[in-house]
Design an enzyme around this catalytic site. Structure first.
Site, PDB file in Angstrom:
ATOM      1  N   ILE A   1       0.847  -1.205   0.000  1.00  0.00           N
ATOM      2  CA  ILE A   1       0.000   0.000   0.000  1.00  0.00           C
ATOM      3  C   ILE A   1       0.881   1.254   0.000  1.00  0.00           C
ATOM      4  O   ILE A   1       0.628   2.191  -0.763  1.00  0.00           O
ATOM      5  CB  ILE A   1      -0.984  -0.020   1.192  1.00  0.00           C
TER       6      ILE A   1
ATOM      7  N   ARG B   1      -3.891   1.906  10.782  1.00  0.00           N
ATOM      8  CA  ARG B   1      -4.642   1.603  12.004  1.00  0.00           C
ATOM      9  C   ARG B   1      -4.518   2.788  12.949  1.00  0.00           C
ATOM     10  O   ARG B   1      -3.426   3.363  13.105  1.00  0.00           O
ATOM     11  CB  ARG B   1      -4.106   0.337  12.694  1.00  0.00           C
TER      12      ARG B   1
ATOM     13  N   ASP C   1      -8.648   7.904   8.224  1.00  0.00           N
ATOM     14  CA  ASP C   1      -9.674   6.917   7.860  1.00  0.00           C
ATOM     15  C   ASP C   1      -9.810   5.863   8.946  1.00  0.00           C
ATOM     16  O   ASP C   1     -10.701   5.021   8.881  1.00  0.00           O
ATOM     17  CB  ASP C   1      -9.289   6.260   6.528  1.00  0.00           C
TER      18      ASP C   1
ATOM     19  N   GLU D   1     -12.167   2.190  17.247  1.00  0.00           N
ATOM     20  CA  GLU D   1     -13.294   2.316  16.311  1.00  0.00           C
ATOM     21  C   GLU D   1     -14.488   1.482  16.748  1.00  0.00           C
ATOM     22  O   GLU D   1     -14.287   0.372  17.222  1.00  0.00           O
ATOM     23  CB  GLU D   1     -12.872   1.801  14.928  1.00  0.00           C
TER      24      GLU D   1
ATOM     25  N   HIS E   1     -13.320   4.532   8.148  1.00  0.00           N
ATOM     26  CA  HIS E   1     -12.631   3.293   7.754  1.00  0.00           C
ATOM     27  C   HIS E   1     -13.194   2.710   6.443  1.00  0.00           C
ATOM     28  O   HIS E   1     -13.711   1.586   6.426  1.00  0.00           O
ATOM     29  CB  HIS E   1     -12.719   2.253   8.887  1.00  0.00           C
ATOM     30  N   ILE E   2     -13.061   3.499   5.371  1.00  0.00           N
ATOM     31  CA  ILE E   2     -13.573   3.035   4.072  1.00  0.00           C
ATOM     32  C   ILE E   2     -12.438   2.773   3.076  1.00  0.00           C
ATOM     33  O   ILE E   2     -12.663   2.711   1.871  1.00  0.00           O
ATOM     34  CB  ILE E   2     -14.582   4.036   3.458  1.00  0.00           C
TER      35      ILE E   2
ATOM     36  N   SER F   1     -10.866   0.227   2.026  1.00  0.00           N
ATOM     37  CA  SER F   1     -11.034  -0.871   1.055  1.00  0.00           C
ATOM     38  C   SER F   1     -12.471  -0.968   0.553  1.00  0.00           C
ATOM     39  O   SER F   1     -12.845  -1.960  -0.075  1.00  0.00           O
ATOM     40  CB  SER F   1     -10.614  -2.197   1.696  1.00  0.00           C
TER      41      SER F   1
HETATM   42  C1  DGY Z   1      -7.959  -4.277   6.294  1.00  0.00           C
HETATM   43  O1  DGY Z   1      -8.095  -5.075   5.371  1.00  0.00           O
HETATM   44  O2  DGY Z   1      -7.078  -4.405   7.147  1.00  0.00           O
HETATM   45  C2  DGY Z   1      -8.943  -3.158   6.370  1.00  0.00           C
HETATM   46  O3  DGY Z   1      -8.468  -2.124   7.148  1.00  0.00           O
HETATM   47  C3  DGY Z   1     -10.259  -3.666   6.892  1.00  0.00           C
HETATM   48  O4  DGY Z   1     -10.114  -4.091   8.204  1.00  0.00           O
END
Ligand code: DGY
Length: 322
Positions: free
Chosen positions: A160, A240, A264, A269, A287-288, A290
């Site tokens: 990522i 995270r 995010d 959470e 937390h969007i 993905s």
């Molecule tokens: C992940 O895949 O780790 C995303 O943050 C969803 O939890």
């Protein structure tokens, strides 16, 4: 006919994933999508061969110790796996797997959305407009900063992080990174490696957190380290929330030490620190990272590929954690 293996599915899954689950397994679905307590997880797993879980399910050593003997594999619908005690799983002979690779672009896109939103004051602009406070264009209204020519510091240069770097090059940014180990030159693609996080912070006009949450990285962005960032820097987190000391970040956003943040993910959470909500220079998402149709299907299918390998084909799981 051979019995279909039983899977405890702890959260509601995308329709295409549930269809595949129903086709190949005796699937115990969760249509209400209620998050199970540890006791419920253990009770509902009775007789199950595998579990399909999400990051909202905490697979602690206690949960692992009380899982029924029948459970051979726990597949998480996520790349992050800080919610699973992998060592406890291994010690009990339970295979744990995740879904790497399939959410790289979606998450990097959201990192960039946050970078742009923070740099260009998107929350303030949107609020002004929707609240009828826009009186017309003028030359000094809502001035943000250019990204071109700025230094992007990437903490965690895995898949990522690298995808964020590729996007940033298109925006004319200079890339710096810190990672546990230096990348081979072809993957670095001109980025500057920093052997310590502290050294990276000193040059990060924009800091993007893309490292995994581990005992070593928890609360790593604390007041001391925030102080190392250039004045007016931007902090973006799509990894995270527990890697950030919320009180320190909020303090720095209030004092103007930091220009803005784009977040995010949050510690605890969905119960984020409420002080973020009052900060006009914090651009916040639930937390969007993905959350695209294609990505969520791929995550489910990858988790299923792991379950299939172990429970249907007697083969090693492709994404075993260990
Ligand atoms: C992940 O895949 O780790 C995303 O943050 C969803 O939890």
């Amino acid at each position: 006919m051979m019995r279909k293996p039983t899977i405890l599915v702890t959260r509601r899954m995308p329709p295409a994933v549930e269809a595949r689950l129903k086709r190949d397994y005796d699937a115990r679905l969760n249509p209400d999508d209620r998050i199970y307590s540890s006791e419920e997880l253990i009770a509902k797993a009775a007789g199950a061969d595998g579990m399909l879980i999400c990051s909202s399910d905490k697979i602690t050593p206690e949960v692992v110790a009380h899982l029924p003997e029948s459970v051979k594999i726990i597949a998480t619908f996520s790349v992050g796996y800080e919610h699973i005690d992998v060592m406890a799983c291994e010690a009990r002979g339970v295979i744990a797997t995740n879904t790497p690779g399939v959410l790289t672009d979606a998450t990097a896109d959201i990192a960039f959305l946050l970078i742009l939103a923070a740099a260009r004051r998107a929350y303030e602009a949107q609020t002004m407009l929707r609240q009828g406070q826009w009186t017309g264009w003028h030359t000094t209204m809502l001035l943000g900063i250019d990204l071109a020519g700025k230094r992007l510091g990437i903490f965690g240069m895995g898949r990522i992080g690298q995808a964020v770097a590729r996007r940033a090059l298109g925006f004319g940014m200079e890339i710096h990174y810190h990672n546990r180990s230096r990348l081979p030159q072809e993957l670095e693609a001109g980025a500057t490696y920093h052997p310590t996080l502290e050294s990276l912070l000193q040059v990060s006009d924009v800091l993007s957190i893309n490292a995994p949450s581990t005992p070593e990285t928890r609360n790593i962005l604390n007041a001391e380290r925030i102080a190392l960032l250039p004045d007016g820097a931007i902090v973006v987190n799509t990894a995270r929330g527990d890697m950030v000391d919320d009180a320190a970040l909020i303090g720095a956003l209030r004092s103007g030490k930091l220009r803005a943040a784009g977040l995010d993910v949050f510690a605890g959470e969905p119960n984020l620190n409420k002080e973020y909500l009052s900060l006009p220079n914090a651009y916040l998402l639930p937390h969007i990272g993905s959350a695209t149709i294609e990505t969520r299907d791929r995550m489910g299918f990858t988790a299923l590929d792991n379950l299939d390998a172990v429970l249907l084909h007697g083969r090693p799981a492709p994404n075993r954690l260990w």
